[in-house]
Design a protein around this motif. Structure first.
Motif, PDB file in Angstrom:
ATOM      1  N   SER A 335       7.526  76.052   4.923  1.00 25.62           N
ATOM      2  CA  SER A 335       6.584  75.063   4.402  1.00 25.62           C
ATOM      3  C   SER A 335       5.349  74.944   5.286  1.00 25.62           C
ATOM      4  CB  SER A 335       7.268  73.696   4.273  1.00 25.62           C
ATOM      5  OG  SER A 335       8.251  73.719   3.256  1.00 25.62           O
ATOM      6  N   LEU A 336       5.531  75.072   6.590  1.00 27.85           N
ATOM      7  CA  LEU A 336       4.389  74.991   7.504  1.00 27.85           C
ATOM      8  C   LEU A 336       3.436  76.160   7.283  1.00 27.85           C
ATOM      9  CD1 LEU A 336       2.971  73.557   9.822  1.00 27.85           C
ATOM     10  CD2 LEU A 336       4.383  74.889  11.420  1.00 27.85           C
ATOM     11  N   VAL A 337       3.987  77.352   7.099  1.00 30.84           N
ATOM     12  CA  VAL A 337       3.144  78.521   6.824  1.00 30.84           C
ATOM     13  C   VAL A 337       2.356  78.308   5.535  1.00 30.84           C
ATOM     14  CG1 VAL A 337       3.183  80.968   6.193  1.00 30.84           C
ATOM     15  CG2 VAL A 337       4.587  80.151   8.099  1.00 30.84           C
ATOM     16  N   ALA A 338       3.041  77.800   4.494  1.00 33.51           N
ATOM     17  CA  ALA A 338       2.365  77.560   3.220  1.00 33.51           C
ATOM     18  C   ALA A 338       1.301  76.471   3.361  1.00 33.51           C
ATOM     19  CB  ALA A 338       3.389  77.172   2.156  1.00 33.51           C
ATOM     20  N   ALA A 339       1.608  75.440   4.154  1.00 34.54           N
ATOM     21  CA  ALA A 339       0.652  74.346   4.350  1.00 34.54           C
ATOM     22  C   ALA A 339      -0.589  74.826   5.100  1.00 34.54           C
ATOM     23  CB  ALA A 339       1.320  73.207   5.108  1.00 34.54           C
ATOM     24  N   ILE A 340      -0.388  75.630   6.143  1.00 29.02           N
ATOM     25  CA  ILE A 340      -1.525  76.178   6.898  1.00 29.02           C
ATOM     26  C   ILE A 340      -2.359  77.087   6.013  1.00 29.02           C
ATOM     27  CG2 ILE A 340      -2.169  77.694   8.806  1.00 29.02           C
ATOM     28  CD1 ILE A 340       0.216  76.592  10.363  1.00 29.02           C
ATOM     29  N   PRO A 352      -7.662  80.807   1.442  1.00 31.63           N
ATOM     30  CA  PRO A 352      -6.256  81.051   1.771  1.00 31.63           C
ATOM     31  C   PRO A 352      -5.898  82.529   1.611  1.00 31.63           C
ATOM     32  CG  PRO A 352      -6.469  79.140   0.338  1.00 31.63           C
ATOM     33  CD  PRO A 352      -7.820  79.801   0.375  1.00 31.63           C
ATOM     34  N   LEU A 353      -4.877  82.945   2.321  1.00 35.96           N
ATOM     35  CA  LEU A 353      -4.419  84.328   2.234  1.00 35.96           C
ATOM     36  C   LEU A 353      -3.450  84.531   1.077  1.00 35.96           C
ATOM     37  CD1 LEU A 353      -3.793  85.015   6.038  1.00 35.96           C
ATOM     38  CD2 LEU A 353      -5.810  85.620   4.664  1.00 35.96           C
ATOM     39  N   ALA A 359      -2.705  80.609 -10.013  1.00 37.62           N
ATOM     40  CA  ALA A 359      -1.517  81.408 -10.335  1.00 37.62           C
ATOM     41  C   ALA A 359      -0.748  81.779  -9.065  1.00 37.62           C
ATOM     42  CB  ALA A 359      -1.925  82.665 -11.094  1.00 37.62           C
ATOM     43  N   ASN A 360      -1.473  82.194  -8.028  1.00 36.55           N
ATOM     44  CA  ASN A 360      -0.807  82.558  -6.777  1.00 36.55           C
ATOM     45  C   ASN A 360      -0.179  81.342  -6.105  1.00 36.55           C
ATOM     46  OD1 ASN A 360      -1.548  85.184  -7.150  1.00 36.55           O
ATOM     47  ND2 ASN A 360      -3.272  85.143  -5.722  1.00 36.55           N
ATOM     48  N   ARG A 361      -0.854  80.206  -6.211  1.00 37.19           N
ATOM     49  CA  ARG A 361      -0.276  78.984  -5.646  1.00 37.19           C
ATOM     50  C   ARG A 361       1.017  78.626  -6.368  1.00 37.19           C
ATOM     51  NH1 ARG A 361      -4.347  76.043  -6.071  1.00 37.19           N
ATOM     52  NH2 ARG A 361      -3.835  74.868  -7.957  1.00 37.19           N
ATOM     53  N   ALA A 362       1.056  78.837  -7.681  1.00 32.08           N
ATOM     54  CA  ALA A 362       2.276  78.582  -8.449  1.00 32.08           C
ATOM     55  C   ALA A 362       3.418  79.470  -7.965  1.00 32.08           C
ATOM     56  CB  ALA A 362       2.022  78.809  -9.940  1.00 32.08           C
ATOM     57  N   VAL A 364       3.790  80.657  -4.924  1.00 35.63           N
ATOM     58  CA  VAL A 364       4.229  80.160  -3.620  1.00 35.63           C
ATOM     59  C   VAL A 364       5.104  78.917  -3.777  1.00 35.63           C
ATOM     60  CG1 VAL A 364       3.468  79.199  -1.416  1.00 35.63           C
ATOM     61  CG2 VAL A 364       2.252  81.136  -2.412  1.00 35.63           C
ATOM     62  N   VAL A 365       4.701  77.988  -4.647  1.00 32.63           N
ATOM     63  CA  VAL A 365       5.463  76.744  -4.839  1.00 32.63           C
ATOM     64  C   VAL A 365       6.831  77.041  -5.440  1.00 32.63           C
ATOM     65  CG1 VAL A 365       5.559  74.572  -6.113  1.00 32.63           C
ATOM     66  CG2 VAL A 365       3.432  75.264  -5.010  1.00 32.63           C
ATOM     67  N   TYR A 366       6.872  77.867  -6.465  1.00 31.78           N
ATOM     68  CA  TYR A 366       8.166  78.182  -7.088  1.00 31.78           C
ATOM     69  C   TYR A 366       9.045  79.021  -6.166  1.00 31.78           C
ATOM     70  CZ  TYR A 366       7.209  76.152 -11.649  1.00 31.78           C
ATOM     71  OH  TYR A 366       6.969  75.265 -12.675  1.00 31.78           O
ATOM     72  N   LEU A 367       8.435  79.864  -5.352  1.00 33.08           N
ATOM     73  CA  LEU A 367       9.211  80.616  -4.372  1.00 33.08           C
ATOM     74  C   LEU A 367       9.793  79.665  -3.332  1.00 33.08           C
ATOM     75  CD1 LEU A 367      10.152  83.365  -3.359  1.00 33.08           C
ATOM     76  CD2 LEU A 367       8.015  83.565  -2.076  1.00 33.08           C
ATOM     77  N   THR A 368       9.021  78.651  -2.937  1.00 30.59           N
ATOM     78  CA  THR A 368       9.515  77.639  -2.006  1.00 30.59           C
ATOM     79  C   THR A 368      10.689  76.880  -2.619  1.00 30.59           C
ATOM     80  OG1 THR A 368       7.293  77.363  -1.092  1.00 30.59           O
ATOM     81  CG2 THR A 368       8.877  75.609  -0.660  1.00 30.59           C
TER      82      THR A 368
END
Length: 420
Positions: A335-340, A352-353, A359-362, A364-368
């Motif tokens: 979560s910290l990596v995703a937050a940074i 962001p990388l 779509a990419n944020r979705a 990341v969230v669903y993978l989390t």
């Protein structure tokens, strides 16, 4: 790799549940009902089965919300749930509370009381905490808002405090007003009111509701919406619980001649984990929307809730095995990596990388969410495996004693005979 060190397994046999409930409502109203309700269950039903059935009811309520409102929009956003849905939530939560209350009674009836039941009960409670926070905010017409985020944080903080207090005092303490009793019944009432008048009822100002808008000095008082007023009440309740829990822990530390400062430092893991989630959620709007304004809001809260369940699950495990307090959780790293990554525009002035688009944020969230679910399922599976193997019991099977007083497993074997 298990979660219970070999040296700590022996402590499982020394564990015994201790609890204090000072609720007048629980003593004079609910307990008599629970004592009768538990008699309706056959002795062949395992206490963990009752606990799990209660959680299944909550899942059914949650899926009802997802079916009718997958975007998590309340009436402000044009989505109106059928009124019966809120009534079903009210009934479902009351049943969950009842099932959660009688599982311990069923454990004593069947001779199955022990650390596994404590772990299973708290594990289900940890999941229910997030689900009910989401449902309650929907019923209060808060929807995708920072009030919902604050509600989630306050609810999880209350649960963490109770677990932290139980670890240091050795007993579960429920005061004259507690979340598992009065708090749940308040939410049951909120669901029923939303079913009767609709969630928009909670947008009514308190002065308007009390017909005091024409009263003297009323124009100098804010006509605070009822849902906002409930959030203020919840914040006051959290503050009271913080002081109450610390007082009980401090008393226990003084009695045992231990440091009264160190337990306070063990509140920091929750502060750190919640801070990471808020840091991610408050990322700058580098494209058309943010998590809180999108359909990713509920998956994000669920992932947060699962990580929290993993955190407090390890705390309860440390309690029943008399092990060291788990101040670190590896789930924070992801979560910290995703937050940074989400906050790189603010931190480094660049895009962001990973979360380069909606779509990419979705992804990341669903993978989390998937990783958090997998981690919690793994935790539950390994802990149940270790405890049942060491203590010679089953999670969903009631054992009976034979004529020599030896516990017997009543699960039929493949040949149709009962296995020992």
């Amino acid at each position: 790799m298990g979660y219970i060190p070999a040296a700590a397994l022996q402590n499982l046999k020394k564990y015994s549940y201790k609890g204090v409930d000072k609720s007048v409502l629980s003593k004079y109203v609910l307990n008599p009902f629970w004592n009768w309700f538990v008699t309706l269950w056959p002795l062949s039903v395992a206490p963990n089965t009752i606990t799990f059935l209660g959680l299944c009811i909550v899942f059914l309520n949650f899926m009802t919300m997802i079916y009718y409102d997958p975007a998590y929009l309340t009436e402000k956003g044009g989505v109106v749930l059928p009124r019966w849905a809120y009534f079903s939530w009210s009934i479902g939560l009351f049943l969950y509370q009842s099932f959660d209350a009688i599982d311990g009674k069923q454990a004593r009836r069947t001779g199955m009381a022990g650390p596994l039941g404590e772990m299973f009960d708290h594990g289900c409670d940890a999941i229910n905490t997030t689900l009910e926070a989401i449902l309650a905010c929907h019923a209060l017409n808060l929807g995708r808002s920072w009030w919902t985020v604050v509600s989630q944080m306050a609810t999880l903080a209350n649960f963490y405090l109770t677990t932290w207090e139980e670890y240091h005092t050795g007993q579960l303490y429920l005061g004259v007003f507690s979340g598992p009793v009065e708090g749940i019944l308040m939410i049951v009432g909120i669901y029923a009111i939303s079913g009767t008048y609709g969630p928009s009822f909670w947008d009514t100002g308190v002065l308007t509701f009390l017909h005091l808008t024409d009263a003297p000095l009323a124009n100098k008082l804010p006509d605070l919406p009822l849902n906002d007023l409930f959030m203020v009440f919840a914040a006051c309740g959290l503050g009271f619980n913080v002081l109450s829990s610390y007082r009980n822990v401090r008393r226990a530390m003084i009695t045992s001649n231990k440091s009264t400062t160190w337990p306070i430092l063990l509140l920091m893991p929750f502060v750190a984990s919640a801070g990471i989630q808020m840091f991610w959620l408050m990322h700058p709007r580098y494209d058309d929307s943010a998590i809180i304004n999108s359909t990713l809001f509920v998956p994000f809260l669920c992932a947060w809730g699962l990580q929290f369940a993993h955190q407090v699950g390890r705390m309860i495990l440390a309690h029943v095995t008399s092990s060291r307090f788990p101040w670190w959780d590896w789930m924070w790293v992801w979560s910290l990596v995703a937050a940074i990554d989400a906050n790189l525009p603010l931190l480094a002035g660049r895009a962001p990388l990973m979360q380069t688009s909606a779509a990419n944020r979705a992804v990341v969230v669903y993978l989390t969410l998937a990783i958090s679910l997998a981690a919690y399922v793994r935790f539950c599976t390994l802990v149940i495996h270790d405890i049942t193997n060491f203590m010679g019991i089953a999670c969903f099977t009631v054992r009976k004693r034979d004529k020599d007083g030896v516990w017997q497993d009543t699960t039929p074997a493949a040949d149709g005979k009962k296995k020992v």
